[in-house]
Design an enzyme around this catalytic site. Structure first.
Site, PDB file in Angstrom:
ATOM      1  N   LYS A   1       1.408  -1.532  -1.458  1.00  0.00           N
ATOM      2  CA  LYS A   1       2.607  -0.662  -1.061  1.00  0.00           C
ATOM      3  C   LYS A   1       2.310   0.732  -1.237  1.00  0.00           C
ATOM      4  O   LYS A   1       2.925   1.411   0.101  1.00  0.00           O
ATOM      5  CB  LYS A   1       3.634  -0.884  -2.007  1.00  0.00           C
ATOM      6  CG  LYS A   1       4.955  -0.824  -1.558  1.00  0.00           C
ATOM      7  CD  LYS A   1       5.210   0.738  -1.781  1.00  0.00           C
ATOM      8  CE  LYS A   1       6.850   1.053  -1.614  1.00  0.00           C
ATOM      9  NZ  LYS A   1       7.246   2.217  -1.789  1.00  0.00           N
TER      10      LYS A   1
ATOM     11  N   HIS B   1       6.774  12.061  -9.448  1.00  0.00           N
ATOM     12  CA  HIS B   1       7.576  11.230  -8.487  1.00  0.00           C
ATOM     13  C   HIS B   1       8.985  11.810  -8.817  1.00  0.00           C
ATOM     14  O   HIS B   1       9.706  12.133  -7.739  1.00  0.00           O
ATOM     15  CB  HIS B   1       7.489   9.959  -8.628  1.00  0.00           C
ATOM     16  CG  HIS B   1       7.908   9.071  -7.688  1.00  0.00           C
ATOM     17  ND1 HIS B   1       7.357   8.913  -6.470  1.00  0.00           N
ATOM     18  CD2 HIS B   1       8.856   8.154  -7.584  1.00  0.00           C
ATOM     19  CE1 HIS B   1       7.886   8.117  -5.684  1.00  0.00           C
ATOM     20  NE2 HIS B   1       8.941   7.451  -6.414  1.00  0.00           N
TER      21      HIS B   1
ATOM     22  N   ASP C   1       4.981   0.063  15.967  1.00  0.00           N
ATOM     23  CA  ASP C   1       5.789  -1.209  15.496  1.00  0.00           C
ATOM     24  C   ASP C   1       5.158  -1.296  14.181  1.00  0.00           C
ATOM     25  O   ASP C   1       4.156  -1.764  13.872  1.00  0.00           O
ATOM     26  CB  ASP C   1       5.406  -2.463  16.347  1.00  0.00           C
ATOM     27  CG  ASP C   1       6.283  -3.712  15.985  1.00  0.00           C
ATOM     28  OD1 ASP C   1       6.586  -3.655  14.704  1.00  0.00           O
ATOM     29  OD2 ASP C   1       6.329  -4.615  16.487  1.00  0.00           O
TER      30      ASP C   1
END
Ligand code: NDP
Length: 423
Positions: free
Chosen positions: A262, A376, A278
């Site tokens: 991910k 983060h 795409d």
């Protein structure tokens, strides 16, 4: 009243107001967000009511095959762009990324049922190869004129769970030149399905391209001297060993591999989206590739070489295009192509795989040292303050207060805003 899909854009807006789904002011907000000509947007999707902008940012420091790139990325996630820029800077200081492309082709599948003799079917396809190439190329003459077309034909016997032959599948491997090629491929498949079905005396279950595009593999590698990883708190050699260990773990545990991948796709998708390609096709291909040996694994590889250098590698199926699909239609896709300074699918794929590797390096470096939350969350604080309703003038004060008391959650953001407004 016409059905929603038959209505004009103005009628759809009126319907939304009449049904009290949106107010007139909200419809104005929708209209203000639109930059694609409404008739174009309407021809792209069904039931179109507006457009949905996402932030477009730039990632810097990418040195790929001795060329520097500024990389446009579209993402809603904070810290993705900062992370890739930081990691790319480390790689740049070590000579940059090197990329290779083995082949650039799409696979189309013709799936047959009711085949009685599989070996005879394989022989027949081999016999008819020249005829099939001719039929396929006649279906897309413009592609052939550009130097593309059907390159080869492969056959597969698909077995069931008891290892018994169940389907006969023919793969057409097509050079689609500068396009992603899905529509082109489907046209070629339709043209070849009928004669092949007759020759095989069987039935066609379906004909469609495969998104497991292992004929469009692109690899990025980089070599990092460990001292260039050193931070104020962590020593580079120690970090390099931990990054290699983290990769090994992602190779073994699918629960970690999914998150590892991910992180890679955070960068990959952002560039794919910015280029007008795409994202679902690229995601599907990447995850199919990650499980190619039967076990879902991390897509990247980081090893400490004999001389102590950290060596990274990432291979991805990247059947992206520089023309066709939405690319030529989306106005901002032209603009991002200009920023990137490239106009070929080949170079775009090289940039995307390098961004994926940079993104992975940044994530692993943070995870094996101070943890992901520090970097983060400090970037996420702004989003947090905005979600809690901070106005433009309140934003710096709310961000500062959140960072100071370190409770980075929505409830705390609400409390800080309420206190500010009381004063
Ligand atoms: P298009 O159908 O737009 O075909 C490519 C177009 O680009 C053709 O019109 C072609 O012109 C033109 N073109 C111009 N220059 C070149 C060149 N140098 N090389 C190649 N083509 C050129 O797009 P694709 O076939 O690429 O299909 C991509 C779209 O298909 C994407 O939007 C994707 O989302 C969608 N899709 C994806 C599927 C999947 O992933 N499973 C399934 C179905 C659709 P000419 O006509 O003259 O050849």
């Amino acid at each position: 009243m016409a059905k929603f899909y038959q209505q004009s854009l103005a009628e759809r807006h009126a319907t939304l107001i009449a049904e009290q789904r949106l107010t007139a002011a909200q419809i104005e907000q929708l209209k203000a967000a639109a930059i694609i000509a409404p008739e174009v947007a309407d021809s792209m999707i069904e039931n179109q009511i507006g457009q949905f902008p996402l932030p477009l940012g730039l990632s810097f420091n990418f040195l790929i095959d001795e060329t520097s790139y500024v990389v446009p990325m579209v993402t809603e996630e904070p810290s993705v762009i900062a992370a890739s820029s930081n990691a790319a800077k480390i790689v740049q200081a070590n000579g940059g990324f090197t990329t290779t492309i083995q082949e650039r082709a799409m696979i189309g599948q013709l799936i047959f049922t009711d085949v009685s003799d599989y070996e005879a079917a394989i022989l027949l396809v081999q016999e008819k190869e020249a005829a099939l190439i001719e039929i396929a190329n006649a279906a897309q003459p413009s592609l052939v004129k550009r130097g593309g077309g059907l390159r080869r034909i492969e056959t597969r016997i698909i077995t069931d769970d008891d290892h018994q032959p169940a389907y006969f599948t023919v793969h057409l491997v097509v050079d689609v030149q500068e396009a992603m090629g899905a529509n082109m491929m489907n046209t070629i498949l339709e043209a070849t399905a009928t004669p092949l079905k007759e020759w095989l005396d069987s039935a066609v279950l379906m004909q469609i391209l495969s998104n497991f595009a292992d004929t469009s593999l692109v690899t990025a590698t980089c070599r990092i001297e460990p001292h260039t990883l050193t931070t104020t708190r962590f020593e580079g050699e120690w970090l390099a060993k931990r990054i290699a260990e983290a990769t090994r773990y992602a190779h073994l545990d699918p629960y970690r591999a999914a998150t590892h991948n991910k992180g890679i796709m955070n960068g990959v998708d952002a560039v794919v989206l910015a280029s007008g390609n795409d994202t679902r096709a690229i995601e599907a291909g990447a995850h199919a590739f990650a499980v190619r040996d039967g076990r879902y694994r991390g897509l990247s590889d980081w090893k400490v070489a004999e001389n102590g250098d950290l060596v990274g590698q990432l291979t991805l199926p990247l059947p992206v295009g520089s023309v066709g699909g939405a690319i030529s239609v989306l106005p901002l896709a032209q603009l991002t192509q200009q920023i990137l300074g490239i106009s070929t699918a080949n170079k775009l794929a090289r940039v995307i795989v390098s961004v994926g590797l940079a993104q992975n390096l940044a994530a692993l470096k943070a995870l094996v040292s101070e943890g992901i939350q520090k970097g983060h969350m400090s970037l996420q604080v702004k989003s947090l303050a905005l979600s809690a309703g901070a106005t433009e003038s309140e934003l710096p004060l709310v961000v500062a207060a959140l960072l100071e008391n370190k409770q980075l959650n929505l409830e705390n953001a609400h409390t800080i805003i309420a206190q500010l407004r009381q004063n």
